[in-house]
Design an enzyme around this catalytic site. Sequence first.
Site, PDB file in Angstrom:
ATOM      1  N   THR A  27      39.217  49.235  52.896  1.00  0.00           N
ATOM      2  CA  THR A  27      40.262  49.567  51.917  1.00  0.00           C
ATOM      3  C   THR A  27      40.184  51.045  51.513  1.00  0.00           C
ATOM      4  OG1 THR A  27      39.042  48.902  49.928  1.00  0.00           O
ATOM      5  CG2 THR A  27      40.280  47.190  51.039  1.00  0.00           C
TER       6      THR A  27
ATOM      7  N   PRO B 295      42.275  53.430  51.284  1.00  0.00           N
ATOM      8  CA  PRO B 295      43.201  54.087  50.345  1.00  0.00           C
ATOM      9  C   PRO B 295      42.729  54.031  48.884  1.00  0.00           C
ATOM     10  CG  PRO B 295      44.443  52.819  51.962  1.00  0.00           C
ATOM     11  CD  PRO B 295      42.983  52.438  52.134  1.00  0.00           C
ATOM     12  N   ASP B 296      41.948  53.020  48.527  1.00  0.00           N
ATOM     13  CA  ASP B 296      41.540  52.890  47.113  1.00  0.00           C
ATOM     14  C   ASP B 296      40.782  54.107  46.587  1.00  0.00           C
ATOM     15  OD1 ASP B 296      42.330  50.185  45.951  1.00  0.00           O
ATOM     16  OD2 ASP B 296      41.484  49.594  47.858  1.00  0.00           O
ATOM     17  N   PRO B 297      39.679  54.494  47.229  1.00  0.00           N
ATOM     18  CA  PRO B 297      38.981  55.662  46.670  1.00  0.00           C
ATOM     19  C   PRO B 297      39.802  56.950  46.754  1.00  0.00           C
ATOM     20  CG  PRO B 297      37.956  54.950  48.738  1.00  0.00           C
ATOM     21  CD  PRO B 297      38.926  53.879  48.346  1.00  0.00           C
TER      22      PRO B 297
ATOM     23  N   GLY C  75      42.030  56.716  43.819  1.00  0.00           N
ATOM     24  CA  GLY C  75      41.213  56.829  42.609  1.00  0.00           C
ATOM     25  C   GLY C  75      40.781  58.263  42.352  1.00  0.00           C
TER      26      GLY C  75
END
Lengths: 430, 399
Positions: free
Chosen positions: A185, A187-189, A192
């Site tokens: 995943t 794209p999350d960091p 963020g």
Amino acid sequence: MLTGVNLPLQGIRVLELSVAWAAPFCGKNLSFFGAEVIKVEAPTRPDGHRGSINPAAGGFTIYPNGVPGERPWNRTGAFAERHRDKLGLSVDLNASEGKELFKRLVALSDVVMVNYRAGVMDRLGLGYDVLKQVNPGLVMVLLPGFGNTGPYRDYSSYGSNLEALTGAAGLTGYPDREPLNSNLTWPDPVVGMMALGTIVAALRHRSVTGEGMLMEYSQLEVAVRTLGGFLMDYSMNGRAHHRIGNRDPVMAPHGVYPCQGEDQWLAVAVASDAEWRALCGVMSKPELAEDPRFADGPGRLRNHDALDEIIAGWSSAQDKMSAFHALQAAGVAAGPVLAHAEHFTDPHFRERGFFQEIYHPEAGTFPFQAVNGFKLSRTPGRNRRSAPLYGEHNRYLLQDVLGLGDEDLAHLEARQVISQVPLADSPRAL
Amino acid sequence: MEGTVLDGLRVLELSEFVAGPFCTKMLAEMGAQVIKVERPGAGDIARQAGPFPKDIPNAEASGLYLYLNTAKKSITLDLSCSSGQEALRRLVAWADVLVESFAPGEMEGWGLGYHALERVNPGLIMASITPFGQTGPYRHYKATDLVTFAMGGLMSTVGDPDRPPTKLPGPMTSYWAGVHTFAAIMVALFHRDLSGQGQYIDTSMMEMVGAHTNSNYLMWSHEGRQAPRRGNTAGFGGGFSQFHTTRDGGLIMVAIAPWDGLVELLGKPELAKDPRFASREARQQHGKELDEYLAAFCREHDLEEAFQTAQEKRLTWAPINTLADVFTSPQLQERGYFFDMAHPVVGALPYPGSPLKMGDAPFVFAPAPLLGQHNEEVYTGLLGYTKADLAQLREAGVV
């Protein structure tokens, strides 16, 4: 309550209403630099990373030594990692008393960060229009998957399906196999970290103008931006690239090669003719450097399959670390494929203090990643405490900060507006 | 609200390819004035990288450069000679932020390390982006994105178990490093607003990749297991396959939570009582059996229909898009994400736009500069060189 030096965001209070990883990654970093970040969870919707409240045998959630213990929701590795340094508040925002408490906290906060689905805060009656009445200087950040408009606005998304939608999954993997999801995943960091930068930018803007603001993200659009060169080729030439494994459109050889041992690999990327000759030297194959098939980049690209066979023939007898150092000494960009387990003993990470042991009262002491992608010389930030137990700071926030009495708390608890234990599994338990 | 969010911020970019330029592109979009310093002659290597219109190489038409350098000014300057170094010191006196991506020690070698520049401008925030950071045994090693993907741990778990570890597309770690450095600069500016102090930022791409994949550390630290490469299989023990083919030949990514939503979608109420699927853990253990239901459903539905109906049940499904699908995505189209911008050499092209709104503050989009387009304006206007000085610098190949 938390003090320390060189924490530039000290005095900033953040309410984090989050699921999954994007906003939690941002919140963790806000607290790393000194902000007081409050992770808000509902009594009947604990964070998905707390796992099931009654995990079945053979679970997939990570616990210390595989043991869920009496209060498994306080012991998962994922929650400990993603919510380090934050305070924990459990409050039901569907209940009118819960909304009231939340608004009172908003009045004393600087930032409200939300990565629920688009429209959830408005439906709760806690949209920006309402909250800015409570706190005109508020910076409110909404991080839905797709943005607050458009036909997908109500759709659910995690980093994983954003990989698919951005086109990145389609570009990952080998031409003769189906596309690949990274299972990370990623794209999350990225979202963020970008949110961290823009939130701080908004806080600076507020100090100059006195005005808060509503920030609205589309996580999909953040992730799409990382495919810039591919997009521009489509934009210019209508060309939609296909996946090419570990190869590169310009550099050759470019790939990972097997080394001694099971599943051991060395990455090699050759960007120039000089590097190619250096690689031939390290492989003790001077005749290759003279081979006209490989004399220049276009030739090496055309004959990449043959190159791969030759390099793999050499690398299979090499130790990946020795080959790495030998190639680097000769000026070739090369590096071992390191498993995460190997990072714990990697001399570079060790010297740079990448890991730090953190004590958690219900889970014990474990090493965690303590350094981000960057180090600041004067205000390095730091990890100060473990992730909050469920509802751990209800008392601090509701009594010390908001001034409620013991009886008020008992009343709220009896009505399940707040709780010290999660009352149900999250329907989204990850 | 009037004005951009970074109104008045002055940024000097001594960087090329992707990481530094992507970082300062974000600053420029938010209103900072960015002066990009390029090597005389060739300029940023992204100018050679393409893609080019009709594949005809042209240093003023590289798509990568055009995308990453919007709304910046370009000057040329040779930092390896003393008159070039003097010009840079004047620029540093002007700047709030400097972003560079030379190998560690290179700026020091020119007398332009942080400690030297800090004396010119004590409030300077200087960010260095390198593969491994400024300290540690690997600091002088070379890397491309392939190497930072490999050493940062990411590749070990991406790909099919019977194939080599696999990288993500393009120079993605460089984009990520741009985002990290952008965030770091904002934190440093916040501190400078309060204290007047500048500082130095050391971005390490290897560490960043480790931070982005930190869930995999937990398996080792907590349970002594190494995260495996597991292709597109969900979970770690015989989980279901996340990719399935639809009736019209499309490829869709599936998910199984919330479980009651999936039971409804599949139209198989009996699954709700099936002991094989009674808990999250059980569903993972019986993933292969679940696969059959998922595959059958996808075989009977077209891609768009499967996506829409699954999302109506709150299931996080998605089409596996090609780049063409991205450009025609109804979601991105309706939001006007791609916008047209004209460039003097390349003409009008669609570009990806801003992914966020910050109140009413405008974002700044303007075409990328030609090589050295702003030499005159910067050297004579901003730095006070005379036209004769500039001619001399040009003559000597410094500009």
